[in-house]
Design a protein around this motif. Structure first.
Motif, short mmCIF file in Angstrom:
data_model
loop_
_atom_site.label_atom_id
_atom_site.label_comp_id
_atom_site.label_asym_id
_atom_site.label_seq_id
_atom_site.Cartn_x
_atom_site.Cartn_y
_atom_site.Cartn_z
N LEU A 12 0.87 -1.20 -0.04
CA LEU A 12 -0.30 0.15 -0.12
C LEU A 12 0.70 1.19 -0.45
O LEU A 12 0.80 2.50 -0.50
N LEU A 13 2.24 1.51 0.81
CA LEU A 13 2.65 2.55 1.06
C LEU A 13 3.81 2.61 -0.59
O LEU A 13 4.02 4.39 -0.78
N TYR A 14 4.00 1.43 -0.83
CA TYR A 14 4.72 1.85 -1.90
C TYR A 14 3.39 2.11 -3.19
O TYR A 14 3.84 3.34 -4.40
N ARG A 15 2.16 1.67 -3.30
CA ARG A 15 1.62 2.10 -4.93
C ARG A 15 0.96 4.02 -4.40
O ARG A 15 0.85 4.42 -4.96
N ARG A 16 1.32 4.24 -3.08
CA ARG A 16 0.26 5.47 -2.46
C ARG A 16 1.58 6.31 -3.07
O ARG A 16 1.79 7.13 -3.79
N ALA A 17 2.63 5.99 -2.61
CA ALA A 17 4.30 6.58 -3.19
C ALA A 17 4.15 6.91 -4.20
O ALA A 17 5.26 7.46 -4.94
N GLY A 19 2.36 7.08 -6.90
CA GLY A 19 1.14 7.54 -7.02
C GLY A 19 1.44 8.77 -7.00
O GLY A 19 0.84 9.60 -7.90
N GLU A 20 2.16 8.97 -6.20
CA GLU A 20 2.43 10.71 -5.57
C GLU A 20 3.02 11.21 -5.89
O GLU A 20 3.21 12.41 -7.08
#
Length: 56
Positions: A12-17, A19-20
């Protein structure tokens, strides 16, 4: 009520980063000002050099 199963918070953290990062790259491409705070190089280095780091 929803029951939560096992999941990977790292994913989740990787995907959010990611995306940002993509959103910021598109904003830079389009000439938009950057938004939100970004850590300085010194702050990132302090995280890397912090206590308990074992990835060296």
């Amino acid at each position: 009520m929803r029951a939560w199963g096992r999941g990977s918070l790292g994913s989740l953290l990787y995907r959010r980063a990611l995306g940002e990062a993509v959103a910021m790259a598109l904003a830079v491409r389009d000439g938009a000002p950057s938004t939100g705070p970004a850590p300085t190089y010194a702050q990132v280095q302090a995280l890397v050099d912090g206590p308990g780091v074992t990835c060296r």
